[in-house]
Motif scaffolding. Structure first.
Motif, PDB file in Angstrom:
ATOM      1  N   GLU A   1      -1.292 -10.989  -5.655  1.00 24.27           N
ATOM      2  CA  GLU A   1      -0.402 -10.987  -4.511  1.00 24.27           C
ATOM      3  C   GLU A   1       0.180 -12.384  -4.402  1.00 24.27           C
ATOM      4  O   GLU A   1      -0.523 -13.364  -4.625  1.00 24.27           O
ATOM      5  N   ILE A   2       1.474 -12.465  -4.059  1.00 25.70           N
ATOM      6  CA  ILE A   2       2.159 -13.764  -4.070  1.00 25.70           C
ATOM      7  C   ILE A   2       2.944 -13.959  -2.781  1.00 25.70           C
ATOM      8  O   ILE A   2       3.546 -13.019  -2.260  1.00 25.70           O
ATOM      9  N   ASP A   3       2.944 -15.192  -2.293  1.00 22.15           N
ATOM     10  CA  ASP A   3       3.834 -15.621  -1.226  1.00 22.15           C
ATOM     11  C   ASP A   3       4.763 -16.665  -1.836  1.00 22.15           C
ATOM     12  O   ASP A   3       4.359 -17.807  -2.058  1.00 22.15           O
TER      13      ASP A   3
ATOM     14  N   THR B   1       2.351 -10.623  -0.714  1.00 23.03           N
ATOM     15  CA  THR B   1       2.837  -9.266  -0.989  1.00 23.03           C
ATOM     16  C   THR B   1       2.344  -8.879  -2.376  1.00 23.03           C
ATOM     17  O   THR B   1       2.166  -9.727  -3.243  1.00 23.03           O
ATOM     18  N   ILE B   2       2.105  -7.598  -2.561  1.00 20.44           N
ATOM     19  CA  ILE B   2       1.610  -7.124  -3.848  1.00 20.44           C
ATOM     20  C   ILE B   2       2.733  -7.112  -4.862  1.00 20.44           C
ATOM     21  O   ILE B   2       3.836  -6.654  -4.593  1.00 20.44           O
ATOM     22  N   THR B   3       2.422  -7.638  -6.066  1.00 22.02           N
ATOM     23  CA  THR B   3       3.416  -7.631  -7.148  1.00 22.02           C
ATOM     24  C   THR B   3       2.788  -7.075  -8.392  1.00 22.02           C
ATOM     25  O   THR B   3       1.584  -7.087  -8.547  1.00 22.02           O
TER      26      THR B   3
ATOM     27  N   VAL C   1      -5.652 -13.561  -5.888  1.00 23.81           N
ATOM     28  CA  VAL C   1      -6.053 -12.767  -7.042  1.00 23.81           C
ATOM     29  C   VAL C   1      -7.334 -12.023  -6.685  1.00 23.81           C
ATOM     30  O   VAL C   1      -8.305 -12.629  -6.230  1.00 23.81           O
ATOM     31  N   SER C   2      -7.313 -10.710  -6.894  1.00 18.86           N
ATOM     32  CA  SER C   2      -8.491  -9.886  -6.645  1.00 18.86           C
ATOM     33  C   SER C   2      -8.887  -9.194  -7.944  1.00 18.86           C
ATOM     34  O   SER C   2      -8.023  -8.725  -8.687  1.00 18.86           O
ATOM     35  N   ILE C   3     -10.175  -9.127  -8.214  1.00 18.51           N
ATOM     36  CA  ILE C   3     -10.686  -8.338  -9.330  1.00 18.51           C
ATOM     37  C   ILE C   3     -11.298  -7.088  -8.708  1.00 18.51           C
ATOM     38  O   ILE C   3     -12.268  -7.171  -7.949  1.00 18.51           O
ATOM     39  N   LEU C   4     -10.668  -5.952  -9.005  1.00 18.34           N
ATOM     40  CA  LEU C   4     -11.072  -4.683  -8.415  1.00 18.34           C
ATOM     41  C   LEU C   4     -11.959  -3.913  -9.379  1.00 18.34           C
ATOM     42  O   LEU C   4     -11.708  -3.885 -10.576  1.00 18.34           O
ATOM     43  N   GLN C   5     -12.959  -3.263  -8.854  1.00 19.23           N
ATOM     44  CA  GLN C   5     -13.910  -2.532  -9.675  1.00 19.23           C
ATOM     45  C   GLN C   5     -13.674  -1.035  -9.595  1.00 19.23           C
ATOM     46  O   GLN C   5     -13.459  -0.487  -8.520  1.00 19.23           O
TER      47      GLN C   5
ATOM     48  N   ALA D   1       2.358 -15.583 -14.832  1.00 20.40           N
ATOM     49  CA  ALA D   1       3.290 -14.633 -14.225  1.00 20.40           C
ATOM     50  C   ALA D   1       4.619 -15.337 -13.974  1.00 20.40           C
ATOM     51  O   ALA D   1       4.668 -16.555 -13.810  1.00 20.40           O
ATOM     52  N   VAL D   2       5.674 -14.557 -13.946  1.00 18.57           N
ATOM     53  CA  VAL D   2       6.982 -15.057 -13.545  1.00 18.57           C
ATOM     54  C   VAL D   2       7.183 -14.645 -12.096  1.00 18.57           C
ATOM     55  O   VAL D   2       7.017 -13.480 -11.741  1.00 18.57           O
ATOM     56  N   VAL D   3       7.524 -15.614 -11.248  1.00 18.86           N
ATOM     57  CA  VAL D   3       7.643 -15.366  -9.812  1.00 18.86           C
ATOM     58  C   VAL D   3       9.109 -15.220  -9.431  1.00 18.86           C
ATOM     59  O   VAL D   3       9.936 -16.046  -9.776  1.00 18.86           O
ATOM     60  N   ARG D   4       9.394 -14.140  -8.704  1.00 20.32           N
ATOM     61  CA  ARG D   4      10.735 -13.870  -8.189  1.00 20.32           C
ATOM     62  C   ARG D   4      10.644 -13.625  -6.691  1.00 20.32           C
ATOM     63  O   ARG D   4       9.636 -13.135  -6.202  1.00 20.32           O
ATOM     64  N   ASP D   5      11.717 -13.934  -5.972  1.00 17.01           N
ATOM     65  CA  ASP D   5      11.727 -13.687  -4.534  1.00 17.01           C
ATOM     66  C   ASP D   5      12.214 -12.269  -4.244  1.00 17.01           C
ATOM     67  O   ASP D   5      12.431 -11.482  -5.165  1.00 17.01           O
TER      68      ASP D   5
END
Length: 116
Positions: A104-106, A114-116, A48-52, A29-33
């Motif tokens: 989600e990234i901080d 936060t969700i991205t 990282v979550s794997i959702l079903q 992923a490319v991370v931006r603020d």
């Protein structure tokens, strides 16, 4: 000819029996603020979550990472290789349902995701 066919078929069946889903897979992923600026050469917190079932489904697996971005803001991780928060990636039955990845990234490197 019959022996070659039988040998080939036996090898293919044996290979299929031992085949299994990988325990890790690559993710980039490319991370931006918040200002949309690249976060370069910085440690970032990732969850990282794997959702079903759906993009809002229940989490079958959750893990965290603290990778470092490169000069282009790119981060590379292996899902399945982080710190496990919930679940076990090896017990996910990938063929039983649809699965979605939620990241989600901080950008500050902590756990204020936060969700991205």
């Amino acid at each position: 000819m019959k022996r070659i066919f039988t040998l080939t078929l036996t090898m293919l069946v044996t290979w299929a029996i031992f085949a299994q889903a990988p325990q890790k897979f690559s993710y980039q992923a490319v991370v931006r603020d918040a200002s949309d600026a690249l976060v370069k050469n910085t440690s970032v917190g990732m969850k990282v979550s794997i959702l079903q079932g759906s993009a809002t489904g229940s989490a079958a697996y959750i893990e965290t990472h603290i990778p470092t971005t490169n000069a282009n803001g790119l981060v590379s991780i292996e899902i399945g290789g982080g710190t496990v928060v919930n679940g076990n990636i090896s017990t996910i039955n990938w063929g039983s349902d649809k699965f979605y990845i939620k990241t989600e990234i901080d950008p500050a490197g902590g756990t204020n995701y936060t969700i991205t």
